[in-house]
Design a protein around this motif. Structure first.
Motif, PDB file in Angstrom:
ATOM      1  N   VAL A  83       0.845  -1.203   0.000  1.00 18.46           N
ATOM      2  CA  VAL A  83       0.000   0.000   0.000  1.00 18.46           C
ATOM      3  C   VAL A  83       0.874   1.245   0.000  1.00 18.46           C
ATOM      4  CG1 VAL A  83      -1.638   1.362   1.353  1.00 18.46           C
ATOM      5  CG2 VAL A  83      -2.002  -1.090   1.078  1.00 18.46           C
ATOM      6  N   TYR A  84       1.897   1.260   0.865  1.00 20.86           N
ATOM      7  CA  TYR A  84       2.814   2.397   0.909  1.00 20.86           C
ATOM      8  C   TYR A  84       3.569   2.549  -0.405  1.00 20.86           C
ATOM      9  CZ  TYR A  84       2.344   3.699   5.832  1.00 20.86           C
ATOM     10  OH  TYR A  84       1.879   4.166   7.022  1.00 20.86           O
ATOM     11  N   TYR A  85       4.054   1.431  -0.948  1.00 22.35           N
ATOM     12  CA  TYR A  85       4.846   1.510  -2.169  1.00 22.35           C
ATOM     13  C   TYR A  85       3.978   1.806  -3.391  1.00 22.35           C
ATOM     14  CZ  TYR A  85       9.352   0.319  -0.162  1.00 22.35           C
ATOM     15  OH  TYR A  85      10.542   0.375   0.543  1.00 22.35           O
ATOM     16  N   ASN A  86       2.672   1.604  -3.267  1.00 28.45           N
ATOM     17  CA  ASN A  86       1.767   2.018  -4.343  1.00 28.45           C
ATOM     18  C   ASN A  86       1.425   3.499  -4.265  1.00 28.45           C
ATOM     19  OD1 ASN A  86       1.606  -0.499  -5.514  1.00 28.45           O
ATOM     20  ND2 ASN A  86      -0.205  -1.120  -4.364  1.00 28.45           N
ATOM     21  N   SER A  87       1.781   4.131  -3.140  1.00 26.32           N
ATOM     22  CA  SER A  87       1.487   5.549  -2.952  1.00 26.32           C
ATOM     23  C   SER A  87       2.724   6.426  -3.051  1.00 26.32           C
ATOM     24  CB  SER A  87       0.829   5.767  -1.576  1.00 26.32           C
ATOM     25  OG  SER A  87      -0.367   5.046  -1.462  1.00 26.32           O
ATOM     26  N   TYR A  88       3.847   5.894  -2.603  1.00 23.10           N
ATOM     27  CA  TYR A  88       5.052   6.709  -2.491  1.00 23.10           C
ATOM     28  C   TYR A  88       6.250   6.068  -3.189  1.00 23.10           C
ATOM     29  CZ  TYR A  88       2.140   8.570   1.219  1.00 23.10           C
ATOM     30  OH  TYR A  88       1.083   9.086   1.918  1.00 23.10           O
ATOM     31  N   SER A  89       7.157   6.910  -3.625  1.00 22.97           N
ATOM     32  CA  SER A  89       8.379   6.431  -4.273  1.00 22.97           C
ATOM     33  C   SER A  89       9.455   6.216  -3.214  1.00 22.97           C
ATOM     34  CB  SER A  89       8.852   7.453  -5.314  1.00 22.97           C
ATOM     35  OG  SER A  89       7.917   7.556  -6.350  1.00 22.97           O
ATOM     36  N   LEU A  90       9.309   5.133  -2.482  1.00 23.83           N
ATOM     37  CA  LEU A  90      10.190   4.852  -1.346  1.00 23.83           C
ATOM     38  C   LEU A  90      11.369   3.991  -1.770  1.00 23.83           C
ATOM     39  CD1 LEU A  90       7.273   4.060   1.078  1.00 23.83           C
ATOM     40  CD2 LEU A  90       8.817   6.000   1.312  1.00 23.83           C
ATOM     41  N   CYS A  91      12.467   4.161  -1.044  1.00 20.78           N
ATOM     42  CA  CYS A  91      13.638   3.325  -1.266  1.00 20.78           C
ATOM     43  C   CYS A  91      13.427   1.969  -0.593  1.00 20.78           C
ATOM     44  CB  CYS A  91      14.884   4.021  -0.708  1.00 20.78           C
ATOM     45  SG  CYS A  91      15.204   5.633  -1.476  1.00 20.78           S
ATOM     46  N   THR A  92      14.386   1.073  -0.712  1.00 21.51           N
ATOM     47  CA  THR A  92      14.245  -0.272  -0.139  1.00 21.51           C
ATOM     48  C   THR A  92      14.151  -0.208   1.378  1.00 21.51           C
ATOM     49  OG1 THR A  92      16.653  -0.473  -0.163  1.00 21.51           O
ATOM     50  CG2 THR A  92      15.451  -1.413  -2.020  1.00 21.51           C
ATOM     51  N   TYR A  93      13.517  -1.215   1.972  1.00 26.76           N
ATOM     52  CA  TYR A  93      13.322  -1.233   3.416  1.00 26.76           C
ATOM     53  C   TYR A  93      13.659  -2.611   3.967  1.00 26.76           C
ATOM     54  CZ  TYR A  93       9.289  -4.323   3.646  1.00 26.76           C
ATOM     55  OH  TYR A  93       8.479  -5.432   3.617  1.00 26.76           O
ATOM     56  N   THR A  94      13.827  -2.700   5.282  1.00 27.79           N
ATOM     57  CA  THR A  94      14.041  -3.959   5.988  1.00 27.79           C
ATOM     58  C   THR A  94      12.980  -4.081   7.078  1.00 27.79           C
ATOM     59  OG1 THR A  94      16.432  -3.794   5.622  1.00 27.79           O
ATOM     60  CG2 THR A  94      15.678  -5.332   7.327  1.00 27.79           C
ATOM     61  N   THR A  95      12.358  -5.264   7.185  1.00 26.45           N
ATOM     62  CA  THR A  95      11.332  -5.482   8.207  1.00 26.45           C
ATOM     63  C   THR A  95      11.959  -5.441   9.596  1.00 26.45           C
ATOM     64  OG1 THR A  95      10.027  -6.864   6.709  1.00 26.45           O
ATOM     65  CG2 THR A  95       9.567  -7.065   9.062  1.00 26.45           C
ATOM     66  N   LEU A  96      11.377  -4.645  10.482  1.00 32.64           N
ATOM     67  CA  LEU A  96      11.884  -4.499  11.847  1.00 32.64           C
ATOM     68  C   LEU A  96      10.851  -5.000  12.846  1.00 32.64           C
ATOM     69  CD1 LEU A  96      13.250  -0.831  11.573  1.00 32.64           C
ATOM     70  CD2 LEU A  96      14.573  -2.935  11.354  1.00 32.64           C
ATOM     71  N   LEU A  97      11.341  -5.627  13.901  1.00 34.65           N
ATOM     72  CA  LEU A  97      10.449  -5.996  14.994  1.00 34.65           C
ATOM     73  C   LEU A  97       9.923  -4.732  15.644  1.00 34.65           C
ATOM     74  CD1 LEU A  97      12.475  -8.915  16.622  1.00 34.65           C
ATOM     75  CD2 LEU A  97      10.459  -9.111  15.170  1.00 34.65           C
ATOM     76  N   ASN A  98       8.677  -4.781  16.097  1.00 35.00           N
ATOM     77  CA  ASN A  98       8.045  -3.568  16.618  1.00 35.00           C
ATOM     78  C   ASN A  98       7.420  -3.855  17.983  1.00 35.00           C
ATOM     79  OD1 ASN A  98       6.613  -1.235  17.106  1.00 35.00           O
ATOM     80  ND2 ASN A  98       5.834  -1.044  15.022  1.00 35.00           N
ATOM     81  N   ALA A  99       8.105  -3.417  19.038  1.00 37.61           N
ATOM     82  CA  ALA A  99       7.599  -3.640  20.397  1.00 37.61           C
ATOM     83  C   ALA A  99       6.282  -2.909  20.615  1.00 37.61           C
ATOM     84  CB  ALA A  99       8.637  -3.161  21.411  1.00 37.61           C
ATOM     85  N   GLU A 100       6.145  -1.727  20.018  1.00 36.74           N
ATOM     86  CA  GLU A 100       4.913  -0.951  20.161  1.00 36.74           C
ATOM     87  C   GLU A 100       3.728  -1.706  19.575  1.00 36.74           C
ATOM     88  OE1 GLU A 100       3.025   3.417  18.944  1.00 36.74           O
ATOM     89  OE2 GLU A 100       4.908   2.734  18.052  1.00 36.74           O
ATOM     90  N   ALA A 101       3.952  -2.370  18.425  1.00 43.78           N
ATOM     91  CA  ALA A 101       2.884  -3.152  17.804  1.00 43.78           C
ATOM     92  C   ALA A 101       2.462  -4.291  18.719  1.00 43.78           C
ATOM     93  CB  ALA A 101       3.350  -3.702  16.454  1.00 43.78           C
ATOM     94  N   PHE A 102       3.435  -4.939  19.372  1.00 38.55           N
ATOM     95  CA  PHE A 102       3.116  -6.044  20.285  1.00 38.55           C
ATOM     96  C   PHE A 102       2.278  -5.541  21.461  1.00 38.55           C
ATOM     97  CE2 PHE A 102       4.182  -8.558  24.079  1.00 38.55           C
ATOM     98  CZ  PHE A 102       3.736  -9.804  23.663  1.00 38.55           C
ATOM     99  N   VAL A 103       2.666  -4.396  22.010  1.00 36.70           N
ATOM    100  CA  VAL A 103       1.925  -3.844  23.151  1.00 36.70           C
ATOM    101  C   VAL A 103       0.514  -3.465  22.729  1.00 36.70           C
ATOM    102  CG1 VAL A 103       1.791  -1.899  24.752  1.00 36.70           C
ATOM    103  CG2 VAL A 103       3.981  -3.043  24.369  1.00 36.70           C
ATOM    104  N   ASP A 104       0.395  -2.763  21.596  1.00 38.08           N
ATOM    105  CA  ASP A 104      -0.904  -2.253  21.160  1.00 38.08           C
ATOM    106  C   ASP A 104      -1.855  -3.345  20.681  1.00 38.08           C
ATOM    107  OD1 ASP A 104      -0.295   0.389  21.727  1.00 38.08           O
ATOM    108  OD2 ASP A 104       0.609   0.744  19.773  1.00 38.08           O
ATOM    109  N   THR A 105      -1.311  -4.408  20.084  1.00 40.83           N
ATOM    110  CA  THR A 105      -2.182  -5.431  19.505  1.00 40.83           C
ATOM    111  C   THR A 105      -2.334  -6.662  20.383  1.00 40.83           C
ATOM    112  OG1 THR A 105      -0.354  -6.512  18.322  1.00 40.83           O
ATOM    113  CG2 THR A 105      -1.509  -4.736  17.177  1.00 40.83           C
TER     114      THR A 105
END
Length: 775
Positions: A359-381
């Protein structure tokens, strides 16, 4: 002694598998609901965090500029050195030219290969090596369905596409910083070799220079101060340089045609700002859904206690403590939530993470990325939902289980006096009175159902409203369009084309910190204009209807704006509004414009015309604004928001089905004894369904109809209070009635599926249930 043996064997644990089997449908629905919510939110947060980290890291990794300016003529080396010395910065030549691609008509902005600043990230293929090769922006190529090896034609030259790139200074493809919306369908940046760049003959070369400060500047305030100093020094240097030219008899002076510090550059900053607003939206959605789920758990737990009142009374009378029974009934909800959290997070980090990255890459011309673990996502979800559900269930159980064992055995599950039954007229048919009794007995379930329908309906309408809204927006833009061709000139040029009307235009920035900074177009309109039908006095202004709505203004209010390139601020008193949906704009007389901005009496910046101006050389034309330019915002929203809208729509539909199933199931189970009794009295399954399912059907339809104006009000509030503060530009709130009709129909269809399942459940209730728990 007996109590200790019971405790050691803990026979309550043996009931858990039976309870799970008995209420498998309920727990399955809750499990699926939690998995969907957690995977959706977790996937988004992981994607958002990973992509945002890559975006932030790119500032240093790709040596992003601190700003850029353009000169209307090519400067000599001495001027560049002088600017560097007096501004304490390093300048980089990033000149470019723009040409329309021959077949598509799309605008391609071509740079030389960057080797020092704003470095390219090769996303696919490879950088051009030969003079007839070119690399295009990845997102534009994707939208235009251009593949590596294809050929495009610029300025009469055929160029082979060798790769797709992303560059940090165009993470969002704004052609101009004053554009309402970026455009990745009709605009692209591109890079060529130095020699290839020179070989493509173009009349549209812009002498653009990026700068980097020699000393590190961090923070918006520091960047603003540094930029103001840079601009002041740049102006002084250019003025001094031009004075020397004039004194030597050379009138070919040089001037600044563009100036844009990084902190105001939409092509750089819009992506990061938008990611922040997306996160706020999804977190709001997360907590709303968690509260709904907790509410559902509270209702289902309360119903479970009602169904098992006799069992609970027996256990209490046998010596079990209240705390032990509370723990027992907490086990399944917490375990189901934990398992759902594990499954949801696995899906979030795999399938959904990839979806939201796309979705992001269909909207923006972003450079390459690496998946990161997200402690905030774990807490919130995971942590937060478990805590909420644990606390809600604990409160309900503690409150319900305060009753004495005798009350449970008698099924008297409240300390309050029984309310008197609402008297129903005997003139009403028996079936009607029966259904009304069912409705009154299940008010908490129906309230929960209404809340679920309201949220699911809002999601469905929000997801389906944008496509027709965008089409309708294009229509209103067409109706309020000033003219067919709005010419913006680099320097004044005369035309003999009949009907061409001179006007003045500039842009100022908004100052309201509640909103993202908007560029407001300031038009100076000729008296008795044939294109802008307004009657404005020389000392007043009108604003476009979008300004009125977005900023909540009215006649007589003061509208504050500022010059983006200086500290100059302006205050205008609004005399009224003008219907113009294509942009956020201010309209004043040309005389007022000239007086306000201290211009010469014959000053103008362009022409309004319904015909092409064939007698003005292209070198004098900065841009031509047509209908296609005005609806960029709608075209881009279709491309960038399409996938997100689909997932919200499907989530809303699934939410409809699951909530309706779960709560209608509770109603059937709560009335199982009554249903069994009606079977003994000779009622058939279809007739019983006509009582219980029709009653719920009526409430579903009422809930759907009542929710329509509430959903409309909620979405309107969301536009004004949230969306408008989180986006630049303006798109009016317009929802077709067909969207609400579709919401109601979807709700009814979803319930029809649920009703069939409930008929099956009614058929399985045995007659023997009528003999149970008889007081």
């Amino acid at each position: 002694m007996v109590r200790e043996e019971l405790s050691m064997r803990n026979p309550l644990n043996k009931r858990l598998p039976r309870e799970l089997k008995h209420d498998f449908g309920k727990y399955l629905v809750i499990f699926l609901f939690m998995v969907m919510m957690i995977s959706l939110v977790s996937g988004f947060l992981v994607a958002d965090n990973s992509v945002k980290h890559s975006y932030d890291e790119g500032f240093e990794k790709y040596n992003l500029e601190d700003g850029h300016f353009a000169l209307d003529k090519e400067p000599d080396g001495s001027l560049i050195k002088d600017i560097e010395n007096k501004t304490d910065s390093k300048l980089y030549d990033l000149r470019y030219f723009e040409e329309d691609e021959a077949d598509s008509g799309d605008t391609i902005r071509v740079y030389k290969d960057r080797t020092e600043v704003n470095l390219e990230c090769v996303m696919e293929g490879e950088m051009p090596a030969a003079d007839n090769e070119i690399a295009l922006d990845r997102m534009y190529a994707q939208n235009a369905k251009i593949k590596i090896g294809d050929t495009i034609k610029l300025a009469g030259k055929e160029l082979k596409v060798t790769g797709f790139v992303a560059v940090p200074d165009y993470s969002c493809l704004f052609e101009n910083n004053s554009d309402m919306m970026f455009d990745a369908t009709n605009f692209s940046i591109a890079v060529m070799t130095d020699k290839g760049f020179e070989n493509v003959s173009s009349n549209h070369v812009k002498y653009n220079y990026a700068w980097k400060y020699n000393k590190e500047v961090t923070g918006d305030k520091a960047e603003k101060e540094a930029s103001e100093d840079f601009l002041e020094n740049l102006g002084d240097i250019i003025k001094e340089y031009d004075t020397k030219l004039i004194m030597s008899g050379n009138t070919d002076i040089i001037s600044v045609s563009d100036y844009l510090p990084r902190y105001t550059n939409k092509a750089i900053n819009f992506t990061g700002d938008d990611m922040g607003s997306d996160k706020a939206t999804i977190m709001l959605f997360d907590y709303i859904v968690v509260v709904v789920i907790a509410f559902v758990f509270a209702v289902t737990t309360s119903n479970t206690i009602s169904q098992e009142a006799g069992v609970i009374g027996t256990l209490r009378a046998s010596g079990y403590k209240r705390s032990e029974i509370v723990r027992h009934y907490m086990v399944l909800p917490v375990v189901v939530t934990l398992v759902a959290a594990v499954v949801g997070n696995i899906l979030g980090y795999t399938l959904l993470e990839k979806f939201f990255v796309n979705v992001y890459y269909n909207s923006y011309s972003l450079c390459t990325y690496t998946t990161l673990l997200n402690a905030e996502a774990f807490v919130d979800t995971t942590v937060v939902p478990i805590i909420i559900i644990f606390v809600v269930n604990l409160i309900v159980l503690e409150k319900k289980l305060r009753l004495s064992p005798l009350k449970f055995l008698r099924h008297e599950l409240t300390n309050r006096k029984r309310k008197k039954l609402i008297k129903l007229s005997h003139k009403l048919p028996f079936m009607t009175r029966f259904r009304l009794r069912i409705m009154f007995q299940n008010i908490p379930n129906y309230l929960t159902l209404f809340l679920g329908i309201l949220i699911a309906g809002a999601l469905v309408v929000f997801s389906i409203m944008f496509e027709p809204l965008i089409d309708d927006y294009a229509d209103v833009v067409k109706k309020s369009q000033i003219c067919d061709y709005q010419y913006v000139l680099k320097s004044q040029a005369e035309t003999d084309v009949s009907g061409a009307e001179k006007y003045c235009v500039t842009s100022l920035d908004t100052t309201d910190e509640k909103y993202m900074t908007d560029d407001i177009m300031i038009y100076g309109i000729q008296d008795n204009s044939r294109y802008v039908d307004v009657d404005i006095k020389d000392d007043e202004i009108l604003v476009s209807n979008g300004v009125m709505v977005k900023y909540g203004l009215k006649k007589g209010d003061t509208f504050k704006l500022k010059d983006p390139y200086s500290d100059e601020e302006y205050e205008f008193t609004i005399a009224g509004s003008y219907k113009y949906d294509a942009a956020l704009a201010v309209f004043m007389t040309r005389k007022n414009f000239i007086d306000t901005f201290d211009k010469a009496d014959d000053y103008f910046t362009g022409y309004f015309t319904d015909k092409k101006l064939t007698d003005i050389d292209d070198k004098y034309v900065a841009s031509i604004v047509t209908y296609e330019d005005l609806i960029k915002v709608s075209n881009q929203m279709k491309v960038s928001m399409g996938e997100m809208m689909y997932i919200l729509k499907y989530f809303g539909i699934i939410m409809f089905v699951l909530l309706m199933y779960l709560l209608s199931k509770q109603i059937i189970e709560k009335n199982a004894q009554s249903i069994s009794m009606t079977k003994i009295l000779g009622f058939k399954n279809g007739e019983i369904g006509g009582l219980y399912i029709v009653a719920t059907s009526i409430m579903v339809v009422i809930s759907l109809v009542v929710s329509v104006p509430i959903v409309n009000a909620l979405l309107k509030w969301a536009f004004s209070s949230y969306l408008y503060t989180s986006m630049t530009g303006y798109i009016p709130y317009m929802v077709r009635r067909s969207c609400f009709v579709e919401m109601v129909i979807l709700g009814i269809v979803c319930y029809a599926v649920v009703a069939v399942l409930q008929l099956v459940k009614i058929s399985k209730i045995p007659k023997t249930d009528a003999l149970k728990n008889v007081e």
